[in-house]
Design a protein around this motif. Structure first.
Motif, mmCIF file in Angstrom:
data_model
loop_
_atom_site.group_PDB
_atom_site.id
_atom_site.type_symbol
_atom_site.label_atom_id
_atom_site.label_comp_id
_atom_site.label_asym_id
_atom_site.label_seq_id
_atom_site.Cartn_x
_atom_site.Cartn_y
_atom_site.Cartn_z
ATOM 1 N N ASP A 1 0.825 -1.196 0.000
ATOM 2 C CA ASP A 1 0.000 0.000 0.000
ATOM 3 C C ASP A 1 0.866 1.257 0.000
ATOM 4 O OD1 ASP A 1 -2.438 -1.023 -0.214
ATOM 5 O OD2 ASP A 1 -2.998 -0.848 1.894
ATOM 6 N N LEU A 2 1.887 1.210 0.835
ATOM 7 C CA LEU A 2 2.761 2.373 0.952
ATOM 8 C C LEU A 2 3.453 2.668 -0.376
ATOM 9 C CD1 LEU A 2 3.683 4.397 3.094
ATOM 10 C CD2 LEU A 2 5.666 2.933 3.503
ATOM 11 N N MET A 3 3.923 1.589 -1.037
ATOM 12 C CA MET A 3 4.560 1.770 -2.336
ATOM 13 C C MET A 3 3.581 2.350 -3.345
ATOM 14 S SD MET A 3 7.699 0.981 -2.127
ATOM 15 C CE MET A 3 8.214 0.773 -3.826
ATOM 16 N N THR A 4 2.353 1.825 -3.323
ATOM 17 C CA THR A 4 1.337 2.323 -4.254
ATOM 18 C C THR A 4 1.068 3.799 -4.009
ATOM 19 O OG1 THR A 4 0.341 0.151 -4.055
ATOM 20 C CG2 THR A 4 -0.945 1.828 -5.196
ATOM 21 N N ARG A 5 0.945 4.140 -2.720
ATOM 22 C CA ARG A 5 0.679 5.542 -2.383
ATOM 23 C C ARG A 5 1.833 6.439 -2.814
ATOM 24 N NH1 ARG A 5 -0.849 3.914 3.601
ATOM 25 N NH2 ARG A 5 -2.865 2.943 3.228
ATOM 26 N N ALA A 6 3.047 5.965 -2.575
ATOM 27 C CA ALA A 6 4.223 6.757 -2.964
ATOM 28 C C ALA A 6 4.240 6.971 -4.475
ATOM 29 C CB ALA A 6 5.499 6.068 -2.501
ATOM 30 N N ALA A 7 3.878 5.916 -5.216
ATOM 31 C CA ALA A 7 3.838 6.033 -6.680
ATOM 32 C C ALA A 7 2.761 7.030 -7.103
ATOM 33 C CB ALA A 7 3.572 4.665 -7.301
ATOM 34 N N LEU A 8 1.613 6.988 -6.418
ATOM 35 C CA LEU A 8 0.533 7.923 -6.744
ATOM 36 C C LEU A 8 0.949 9.366 -6.448
ATOM 37 C CD1 LEU A 8 -2.631 5.972 -5.475
ATOM 38 C CD2 LEU A 8 -2.112 6.645 -7.833
ATOM 39 N N VAL A 9 1.630 9.558 -5.327
ATOM 40 C CA VAL A 9 2.100 10.908 -4.988
ATOM 41 C C VAL A 9 3.074 11.405 -6.052
ATOM 42 C CG1 VAL A 9 3.511 12.224 -3.355
ATOM 43 C CG2 VAL A 9 1.728 10.700 -2.501
ATOM 44 N N ALA A 10 4.006 10.535 -6.440
ATOM 45 C CA ALA A 10 4.982 10.921 -7.466
ATOM 46 C C ALA A 10 4.279 11.254 -8.774
ATOM 47 C CB ALA A 10 5.991 9.788 -7.664
ATOM 48 N N ALA A 11 3.267 10.447 -9.138
ATOM 49 C CA ALA A 11 2.521 10.695 -10.375
ATOM 50 C C ALA A 11 1.776 12.025 -10.298
ATOM 51 C CB ALA A 11 1.536 9.548 -10.621
ATOM 52 N N LEU A 12 1.192 12.297 -9.131
ATOM 53 C CA LEU A 12 0.452 13.552 -8.941
ATOM 54 C C LEU A 12 1.372 14.750 -9.138
ATOM 55 C CD1 LEU A 12 -2.300 14.778 -7.979
ATOM 56 C CD2 LEU A 12 -1.346 14.744 -5.672
ATOM 57 N N LEU A 13 2.579 14.673 -8.559
ATOM 58 C CA LEU A 13 3.517 15.782 -8.676
ATOM 59 C C LEU A 13 3.986 15.944 -10.119
ATOM 60 C CD1 LEU A 13 5.642 15.389 -5.418
ATOM 61 C CD2 LEU A 13 3.663 16.832 -5.849
ATOM 62 N N ALA A 14 4.216 14.807 -10.796
ATOM 63 C CA ALA A 14 4.668 14.880 -12.188
ATOM 64 C C ALA A 14 3.597 15.498 -13.080
ATOM 65 C CB ALA A 14 5.023 13.475 -12.682
ATOM 66 N N VAL A 15 2.344 15.089 -12.871
ATOM 67 C CA VAL A 15 1.243 15.618 -13.682
ATOM 68 C C VAL A 15 1.067 17.109 -13.433
ATOM 69 C CG1 VAL A 15 -1.272 15.580 -13.971
ATOM 70 C CG2 VAL A 15 0.001 13.438 -13.931
ATOM 71 N N SER A 16 1.163 17.538 -12.160
ATOM 72 C CA SER A 16 0.971 18.965 -11.897
ATOM 73 C C SER A 16 2.117 19.790 -12.472
ATOM 74 C CB SER A 16 0.768 19.232 -10.399
ATOM 75 O OG SER A 16 1.604 18.453 -9.615
ATOM 76 N N ALA A 17 3.337 19.251 -12.439
ATOM 77 C CA ALA A 17 4.455 19.981 -13.035
ATOM 78 C C ALA A 17 4.248 20.130 -14.544
ATOM 79 C CB ALA A 17 5.770 19.251 -12.741
ATOM 80 N N LEU A 18 3.794 19.052 -15.196
ATOM 81 C CA LEU A 18 3.529 19.107 -16.643
ATOM 82 C C LEU A 18 2.406 20.091 -16.957
ATOM 83 C CD1 LEU A 18 3.808 15.383 -17.817
ATOM 84 C CD2 LEU A 18 5.137 17.329 -18.642
ATOM 85 N N ALA A 19 1.344 20.053 -16.143
ATOM 86 C CA ALA A 19 0.206 20.955 -16.372
ATOM 87 C C ALA A 19 0.653 22.403 -16.217
ATOM 88 C CB ALA A 19 -0.921 20.639 -15.391
ATOM 89 N N TRP A 20 1.478 22.659 -15.206
ATOM 90 C CA TRP A 20 1.976 24.012 -14.987
ATOM 91 C C TRP A 20 2.802 24.471 -16.187
ATOM 92 C CZ3 TRP A 20 7.001 25.809 -14.806
ATOM 93 C CH2 TRP A 20 7.145 27.147 -14.416
#
Lengths: 168, 144
Positions: free
Chosen positions: A13-32
């Motif tokens: 679960d922790l790994m999945t959450r960490a991956a989701l957090v990383a994906a969220l940050l990557a998507v927001s950086a791209l959107a910005w």
């Protein structure tokens, strides 16, 4: 977003959450990145605001050749810098006016031109028709090029950037 | 406001700290621990909403221990936009905490995710998402 109850240990679960957090940050950086590169230039007007904007509706005289209407807000940190750029640019070009308005005071213009963020700069032609618009940070050269596209005049180096002026 | 402006690096540092706290919240998933972490974030935003970004816990840490170690800068920023962003952060994280208390645990990661995007963009690029929402908010109020 409920936690998955799997037979695996909670580390999965922790790994999945960490991956989701990383994906969220990557998507927001791209959107910005997409947002800033898209808006930091003048674009042909889509919301043309209907009729021509008169000096009376604007609340101040239109420039003889072009008018830069800047919509700013107290909560906008880059608005004063954009205003300084536009003020000095307009001052160096005859017949070009710069008008800075607060969105709080001019919700009529915000609605009419579909303004979503500050600063939004509306570039009006000599008749008060919306020629192009932009929002976000702005440098002198971008502003001059857009104004010249409206006035049809060839760029003249009427003024050099003043000392200490920041170009973004 | 140039005279009374604040060092723009302060709110960015504060946003970085906040992003770290929100990442921890997200890693905790949904449950009492995550709710508690989000409540801490909401509390920090509440301080900022009342006192401004320079008056937050992170803001005080910045001015007392970080800023003296940085190169001095003449750049100043109007304190009102960062403060408005603190209010936006409080509304987002506060709603998450309230919904969790009411039994909707899933609201915690959603609120933390939204707030993390805003804090991350502020810390990494100096882009203030909360400030951008000001005009949208005014338009909604204007129509209502």
């Amino acid at each position: 977003m409920a936690t998955l109850r799997t037979p695996f240990s909670s580390t999965v679960d922790l790994m999945t959450r960490a991956a989701l957090v990383a994906a969220l940050l990557a998507v927001s950086a791209l959107a910005w990145w997409a947002l800033t590169t898209r808006t930091s230039r003048f674009r042909p007007a889509r919301h043309d605001g209907g009729d021509l904007l008169t000096a009376q509706q604007l609340g101040s005289p239109l420039g003889a050749r072009a008018t830069l209407v800047q919509l700013s807000a107290a909560t906008c940190s880059i608005c004063p810098r954009v205003a300084a750029v536009l003020r000095s640019t307009a001052a160096g070009l005859p017949g070009v006016a710069h008008v800075e308005l607060r969105v709080e005071d001019r919700m009529d213009l915000v609605e009419r031109y579909g303004v979503l963020r500050t600063p939004t700069v509306l570039l009006l032609d000599a008749d008060g028709g919306l020629a192009s618009r932009m929002s976000g940070p702005l440098d002198r050269e971008t502003a001059r090029a857009a104004i010249h596209a409206v006035t049809g005049a060839a760029p003249t180096d009427s003024t050099a950037p003043t000392a200490g002026e920041r170009l973004d | 406001m140039t005279e009374t402006g604040i060092d723009p690096r302060g709110p960015r540092f504060g946003a970085g700290v906040m992003a770290g706290l929100l990442v921890v919240t997200l890693l905790l998933g949904a449950g009492p621990a995550a709710t508690a972490a989000l409540a801490v974030a909401a509390l920090l935003f509440a301080v900022g909403a009342v006192r401004g970004a320079q008056g937050t816990v992170q803001g005080v840490v910045f001015s007392r221990w970080i800023r003296p170690r940085l190169r001095p800068t003449a750049e100043r920023e109007d304190p009102r936009p960062p403060r408005f962003a603190q209010v936006v952060g409080l509304v987002i994280t506060g709603s998450g905490v309230v919904l969790a208390v009411l039994g909707l645990d899933a609201a915690v990661p959603v609120a933390a995710g939204v707030a993390l995007v805003a804090a991350f963009l502020n810390a990494a690029f100096g882009f203030c998402l909360g400030c951008e929402m000001y005009v949208l908010g005014r338009r909604v109020l204007h129509r209502a």
